[in-house]
Design an enzyme around this catalytic site. Structure first.
Site, mmCIF file in Angstrom:
data_model
loop_
_atom_site.group_PDB
_atom_site.id
_atom_site.type_symbol
_atom_site.label_atom_id
_atom_site.label_comp_id
_atom_site.label_asym_id
_atom_site.label_seq_id
_atom_site.Cartn_x
_atom_site.Cartn_y
_atom_site.Cartn_z
ATOM 1 N N LYS A 58 -29.427 35.660 91.705
ATOM 2 C CA LYS A 58 -29.946 37.019 91.542
ATOM 3 C C LYS A 58 -30.466 37.198 90.112
ATOM 4 O O LYS A 58 -29.866 36.691 89.156
ATOM 5 C CB LYS A 58 -28.818 38.019 91.837
ATOM 6 C CG LYS A 58 -29.270 39.478 91.868
ATOM 7 C CD LYS A 58 -28.130 40.388 92.317
ATOM 8 C CE LYS A 58 -28.546 41.845 92.356
ATOM 9 N NZ LYS A 58 -27.446 42.732 92.814
ATOM 10 N N SER A 90 -28.634 45.785 96.580
ATOM 11 C CA SER A 90 -29.670 45.345 95.673
ATOM 12 C C SER A 90 -29.917 43.840 95.691
ATOM 13 O O SER A 90 -30.970 43.392 95.235
ATOM 14 C CB SER A 90 -29.345 45.806 94.250
ATOM 15 O OG SER A 90 -28.165 45.187 93.802
ATOM 16 N N SER A 131 -23.859 45.928 97.056
ATOM 17 C CA SER A 131 -25.098 45.157 96.890
ATOM 18 C C SER A 131 -25.065 43.711 97.347
ATOM 19 O O SER A 131 -26.103 43.064 97.411
ATOM 20 C CB SER A 131 -25.535 45.185 95.431
ATOM 21 O OG SER A 131 -26.253 46.357 95.198
HETATM 22 N N1 GLN Z 1 -26.555 50.693 96.823
HETATM 23 C C1 GLN Z 1 -25.656 50.988 95.771
HETATM 24 C C2 GLN Z 1 -26.357 51.701 94.647
HETATM 25 O O1 GLN Z 1 -27.496 51.957 94.766
HETATM 26 C C3 GLN Z 1 -24.947 49.746 95.319
HETATM 27 C C4 GLN Z 1 -25.673 48.977 94.305
HETATM 28 C C5 GLN Z 1 -24.914 47.764 93.867
HETATM 29 O O2 GLN Z 1 -23.901 47.396 94.456
HETATM 30 N N2 GLN Z 1 -25.383 47.152 92.794
HETATM 31 O O3 GLN Z 1 -25.783 52.004 93.659
#
Ligand code: GLN
Length: 471
Positions: free
Chosen positions: A72, A147, A171
């Site tokens: 990532k 993400s 994410s």
């Molecule tokens: N979807 C969640 C957010 O927008 C989680 C993001 C993440 O785990 N980095 O914060």
């Protein structure tokens, strides 16, 4: 192919690490243009593979030697570009290597490149990437989740054998579920955060995305452990097969908070698939127990206070002076304003504003203080629940992957995290397992179930997961 399969082929000399990486590079060449999974494919993959082959030839191969992996774009490797999928770091080169990545490199894993993500990991669909959305390999009109959307899609489309993602509120698990692969969010602190771009520091953790639970365990065992560079990291015990508790109990008890399915916004397909998954777990011999987590419905509100508060403070370092994009201005304030104004996308700016508001004097107690108190309530609730059951089961997401551009308000996106944020609030490990498909618009869209276990209980997740997926 899985990591386990590839290991066998490499060790028995049926294939070389070079052939293996060539296979993945070819897939990337064929598919990456359409799916936008990789932001960069490293130009030295073959050199890395040759080094790995040397290790194999010397008979010193470890579990990930020669295994091609995706990374990532918020995890650092010294001397390589890393952007957090943000314009503000578009031309930034890392000055040190993340501990988790170093552990992969030390084994001779082949790091293929940087996978796409929501900018600074803020989002659930990679639609917030500054470099375009990642498309779902099962239906390119739909999002891959986020993400860590690029990492999940890389595994699902055979553009990597496994990948690292990061999980602050879902994410790793949500994109894994949308792409039909396995995503593990380890216990908070079980994997060092050194070299991971900080989002919500009390919530962030690095973890693997793979095809099987066995592969997830292989990567997790490689990257876990106490690290002197991250004071919040903790040692992780090596469990051999089952823990004493599981051994004693014989039958693993899985708690299902059925009342959570009754809240609005959970799609019928998800509910049906979840029922089937529960039935399958029962038939595999697991004991299913109806449990109540009466405050868990506050998790999303707690998360969307604590996370932006931490985001607003973590993002302060991108000031146009220390790193990345720097715009000229007549004074320092104008440099800040222009660099941050042009460098950050709308979602990152929104969260900085929210977090700054939440932490401002006069509001701090009402928002941040209360969210922290409520966090303790949820933690206690989980402790009580885990006295009665070994794991907790929910769907991973309230619906399958949505169409690109379909969700127009930020709030709609935030609701996708309804099942995943609690594990980050409490710090417990959680895994998303593929649980089948639902046919929509003539496409088979993957769904997932989520299991949570007590702190350091990854072995419980692996045990249930391996039985559920048979690998
Ligand atoms: N979807 C969640 C957010 O927008 C989680 C993001 C993440 O785990 N980095 O914060």
């Amino acid at each position: 192919m899985t990591i386990k399969d590839a290991r066998k082929l490499l060790d028995s000399r049926q294939i070389t690490a070079i052939e293996l990486v060539q296979f993945y590079l070819k897939n990337i060449e064929d598919k990456n243009k359409e799916l936008n999974v990789y932001l960069e494919v490293y130009d030295d993959c073959l050199t890395q593979a040759k080094e790995a082959q040397k290790i194999i030839d010397e008979g010193k191969a470890q579990s990930l030697t020669g295994i091609p992996l995706g990374l990532k774009d918020n995890i650092l490797i010294k001397g390589r570009k890393v952007s957090g999928a943000s314009k503000i770091l578009e031309s930034y080169t890392a000055t040190y290597t993340a501990t988790a990545t170093q552990k992969l490199i030390d084994q001779g894993a082949v790091i293929l490149g940087r996978t796409n993500m929501d900018e600074f990991a803020m989002g659930s669909s990679t639609e917030n990437s500054a470099f375009g959305v990642t498309k779902n390999p099962h239906d390119p009109e739909r999002v891959a989740g986020g993400s860590s959307g690029g990492s999940a899609a890389s595994v699902a489309s055979d553009m990597a054998l496994g990948a690292l993602g990061s999980d602050t509120g879902g994410s790793i698990r949500e994109p894994a579920s949308f792409c039909g692969v396995v995503g593990l969010k380890p216990t908070y602190g079980a994997v060092s955060r050194y070299g991971l771009m900080a989002m919500g520091s009390s919530l962030d953790v690095i973890g693997p995305i793979t095809k099987t639970v066995t592969d997830s365990e292989i990567i997790f065992n490689t990257i876990k452990g106490k690290d002197k560079m991250d004071s919040t990291s903790i040692p992780h015990p090596d469990f051999v097969s089952t823990s004493p508790k599981l051994g004693e109990a014989k039958k693993i008890k899985i708690g299902v908070p059925y009342h959570l399915l009754e809240q609005g916004g959970i799609s019928e397909e998800v509910k049906e698939n979840f029922e089937e998954s529960v039935a399958k777990l029962k038939s595999l011999g697991f004991e299913i127990k109806d449990i109540k987590l009466l405050n868990i419905d506050k998790s999303l509100a707690i998360y969307y206070i604590i996370m932006p508060a931490e985001v607003s403070s973590n993002m302060a370092r991108y000031d146009g002076i220390k790193y990345g994009l720097s715009k000229e201005g007549k004074d320092l304030l104008e440099v800040y304003k222009k660099s941050r104004g042009e460098g950050f996308g709308p979602e990152v700016r929104r969260r900085i504003i929210l977090g700054t508001y939440i932490l401002s004097s006069g509001y701090y107690d009402a928002y941040y203080g209360q969210a922290m108190a409520a966090r303790e309530v949820i933690k206690k609730e989980f402790t009580v629940a885990f006295d009665a059951v070994d794991a907790i089961l929910t769907p991973t997401t309230p619906a399958p992957a949505w169409k690109i551009g379909e969700k127009t308000s930020p709030l709609e996106n935030y609701l996708a995290d309804i099942f995943t944020v609690s594990a980050n609030i409490v710090g417990v490990p959680s895994i998303s397992l593929p649980s089948g498909y639902v046919k929509i618009d003539n496409k088979d869209l993957p769904l997932g179930i989520q299991l949570m276990a007590p702190h350091l209980g990854e072995h419980i997740l692996f045990e249930i997961g391996k039985k559920f997926l048979k690998e």
